[in-house]
Design an enzyme around this catalytic site. Sequence first.
Site, mmCIF file in Angstrom:
data_model
loop_
_atom_site.group_PDB
_atom_site.id
_atom_site.type_symbol
_atom_site.label_atom_id
_atom_site.label_comp_id
_atom_site.label_asym_id
_atom_site.label_seq_id
_atom_site.Cartn_x
_atom_site.Cartn_y
_atom_site.Cartn_z
ATOM 1 N N GLY A 17 0.826 -1.208 0.000
ATOM 2 C CA GLY A 17 0.000 0.000 0.000
ATOM 3 C C GLY A 17 0.854 1.250 0.000
ATOM 4 O O GLY A 17 1.899 1.277 0.647
ATOM 5 N N ARG A 78 0.943 -4.691 -5.798
ATOM 6 C CA ARG A 78 0.966 -5.960 -5.059
ATOM 7 C C ARG A 78 1.229 -7.011 -6.136
ATOM 8 O O ARG A 78 0.489 -7.119 -7.097
ATOM 9 C CB ARG A 78 -0.356 -6.178 -4.333
ATOM 10 C CG ARG A 78 -0.639 -5.050 -3.324
ATOM 11 C CD ARG A 78 -1.688 -5.409 -2.330
ATOM 12 N NE ARG A 78 -2.200 -4.221 -1.642
ATOM 13 C CZ ARG A 78 -1.766 -3.766 -0.465
ATOM 14 N NH1 ARG A 78 -0.804 -4.395 0.174
ATOM 15 N NH2 ARG A 78 -2.303 -2.694 0.089
ATOM 16 N N ASP A 109 5.238 -5.116 6.014
ATOM 17 C CA ASP A 109 5.878 -6.398 6.332
ATOM 18 C C ASP A 109 5.747 -7.417 5.195
ATOM 19 O O ASP A 109 6.623 -8.264 5.026
ATOM 20 C CB ASP A 109 5.416 -6.962 7.677
ATOM 21 C CG ASP A 109 3.917 -7.177 7.745
ATOM 22 O OD1 ASP A 109 3.200 -6.698 6.844
ATOM 23 O OD2 ASP A 109 3.466 -7.824 8.703
ATOM 24 N N THR A 131 4.326 2.122 5.738
ATOM 25 C CA THR A 131 2.933 1.640 5.782
ATOM 26 C C THR A 131 2.164 2.484 6.783
ATOM 27 O O THR A 131 2.701 2.836 7.845
ATOM 28 C CB THR A 131 2.849 0.145 6.179
ATOM 29 O OG1 THR A 131 1.474 -0.178 6.432
ATOM 30 C CG2 THR A 131 3.658 -0.213 7.400
ATOM 31 N N ASP A 135 2.208 -1.597 11.686
ATOM 32 C CA ASP A 135 2.132 -2.996 12.120
ATOM 33 C C ASP A 135 3.432 -3.768 11.901
ATOM 34 O O ASP A 135 3.418 -4.993 11.863
ATOM 35 C CB ASP A 135 0.976 -3.707 11.396
ATOM 36 C CG ASP A 135 1.136 -3.684 9.881
ATOM 37 O OD1 ASP A 135 2.018 -2.966 9.385
ATOM 38 O OD2 ASP A 135 0.364 -4.385 9.198
ATOM 39 N N ARG A 177 -5.492 -2.714 8.082
ATOM 40 C CA ARG A 177 -5.453 -4.154 7.769
ATOM 41 C C ARG A 177 -5.715 -4.951 9.042
ATOM 42 O O ARG A 177 -6.670 -4.656 9.737
ATOM 43 C CB ARG A 177 -4.142 -4.526 7.084
ATOM 44 C CG ARG A 177 -4.023 -3.849 5.702
ATOM 45 C CD ARG A 177 -2.902 -4.392 4.893
ATOM 46 N NE ARG A 177 -3.306 -5.481 4.021
ATOM 47 C CZ ARG A 177 -2.481 -6.144 3.240
ATOM 48 N NH1 ARG A 177 -1.194 -5.863 3.248
ATOM 49 N NH2 ARG A 177 -2.914 -7.091 2.460
HETATM 50 P P1 ATP Z 1 0.837 -2.547 3.542
HETATM 51 O O1 ATP Z 1 1.115 -2.760 5.005
HETATM 52 O O2 ATP Z 1 0.751 -1.128 3.191
HETATM 53 O O3 ATP Z 1 -0.301 -3.340 3.019
HETATM 54 P P2 ATP Z 1 2.716 -4.549 2.638
HETATM 55 O O4 ATP Z 1 4.099 -4.436 2.155
HETATM 56 O O5 ATP Z 1 2.507 -5.328 3.899
HETATM 57 O O6 ATP Z 1 2.153 -3.064 2.770
HETATM 58 P P3 ATP Z 1 1.559 -6.641 0.996
HETATM 59 O O7 ATP Z 1 0.519 -6.568 -0.054
HETATM 60 O O8 ATP Z 1 1.356 -7.557 2.142
HETATM 61 O O9 ATP Z 1 1.784 -5.128 1.493
HETATM 62 O O10 ATP Z 1 2.957 -7.030 0.312
HETATM 63 C C1 ATP Z 1 3.451 -6.300 -0.794
HETATM 64 C C2 ATP Z 1 4.057 -7.247 -1.790
HETATM 65 O O11 ATP Z 1 5.155 -7.930 -1.197
HETATM 66 C C3 ATP Z 1 3.134 -8.346 -2.288
HETATM 67 O O12 ATP Z 1 2.288 -7.910 -3.310
HETATM 68 C C4 ATP Z 1 4.146 -9.365 -2.786
HETATM 69 O O13 ATP Z 1 4.655 -8.967 -4.029
HETATM 70 C C5 ATP Z 1 5.256 -9.231 -1.739
HETATM 71 N N1 ATP Z 1 5.049 -10.243 -0.691
HETATM 72 C C6 ATP Z 1 4.212 -10.218 0.353
HETATM 73 N N2 ATP Z 1 4.289 -11.344 1.082
HETATM 74 C C7 ATP Z 1 5.203 -12.134 0.457
HETATM 75 C C8 ATP Z 1 5.726 -13.432 0.706
HETATM 76 N N3 ATP Z 1 5.344 -14.157 1.755
HETATM 77 N N4 ATP Z 1 6.663 -13.894 -0.149
HETATM 78 C C9 ATP Z 1 7.079 -13.178 -1.199
HETATM 79 N N5 ATP Z 1 6.612 -11.944 -1.492
HETATM 80 C C10 ATP Z 1 5.693 -11.429 -0.680
#
Ligand code: ATP
Length: 324
Positions: A17, A78, A109, A131, A135, A177
């Site tokens: 995000g 994503r 994360d 983010t 979290d 989230r």
């Molecule tokens: P926010 O907290 O703003 O949602 P985020 O980084 O936690 O941010 P996610 O959608 O969970 O957002 O993760 C972003 C991207 O990171 C995913 O679209 C994917 O490409 C990669 N990603 C997330 N989890 C994994 C995983 N377990 N293994 C590999 N890549 C991952």
Amino acid sequence: MAETTKIKTIGVLTSGGDAPGMNAAIRAVVRHGLSKGMKVYGIYRGYTGLMEEDIREMRAGDVSDTIEKGGTILKTARCKEMRTPEGIARAVEVCHKYGIEGLVVIGGDGSYRGAEKLANEGINVIGVPGTIDLDIACTEYTIGFDTAVNTAMEAIDKVRDTSSSHERCSIIEVMGRAAGYIALWCGIANGAEDIILPEKYDYDEQKLIDNIIDNKRRGKTHHIIINAEGVGHSASMARRIEAATGIETRATILGYMQRGGSPTCKDRFFASIMGAYAADILAEGKTNRVVCYQHGEFVDYDIEEALVMQKEIPAYEYEVSQIL
Ligand code: ATP
């Protein structure tokens, strides 16, 4: 910190995000990296853009007039392919093709988990916490949180005005989230009557209903409930509460407005320091770290260690929120 560095080329991307302040972080990585003599690639659209080679070399001027802007100039995505071995292999291949010796990943994360997988394949990664959700366990601050809670707080104040005038109950759903930090902060800052956090909610709706009826008896003209995205279902909750209490109850889901807007001073400041710190530790030769803010200081942890850390809603803050 080291003046010259063996690392010659780095990349920076934003992932997950978007969060206000990400541009300030990108700007700091680019300008600090350039000041250390590194070539800096901007990777567009997160891991998706990495795999598709949506990559451009960044000059200092490319990040001019960006510190005050919301969103991310590098765009974000994503990327499902990052969860597959083929996707990881492709990302690694592109890093090698461009000679990227250090990859700065600004995101949450989930983005860190993707980065960890690249680290396992020998790509040097540095995580910067971006983010609105606050979290990420290893850090007390994440870029975007301050802007998001201030945006939500102002919106909730406005809903409260109309709620009081109509003597309504309002359920206001905020983002976060699976985490309840935005709800907790707004609940306290907006003086909400009830706060529903995914980490704490026992799904006892009758308790909420009794509280609303009790407050009405005591002469309260409104009843504000801050509900976290992680609990959700605000509209159906409002219908049930109205049926049970006879008090008009409306649900407002604040949604994506919380992610936009010009970053606050705090977000610009933290993002600038954290972005510069990421470039610094790359220059120092550190590998696979995440930049954090802990006990009033900017520090870094090993990414694997950081990802197993756990974070909980601070007990005292929650207790206070229940009393006020
Ligand atoms: P926010 O907290 O703003 O949602 P985020 O980084 O936690 O941010 P996610 O959608 O969970 O957002 O993760 C972003 C991207 O990171 C995913 O679209 C994917 O490409 C990669 N990603 C997330 N989890 C994994 C995983 N377990 N293994 C590999 N890549 C991952």
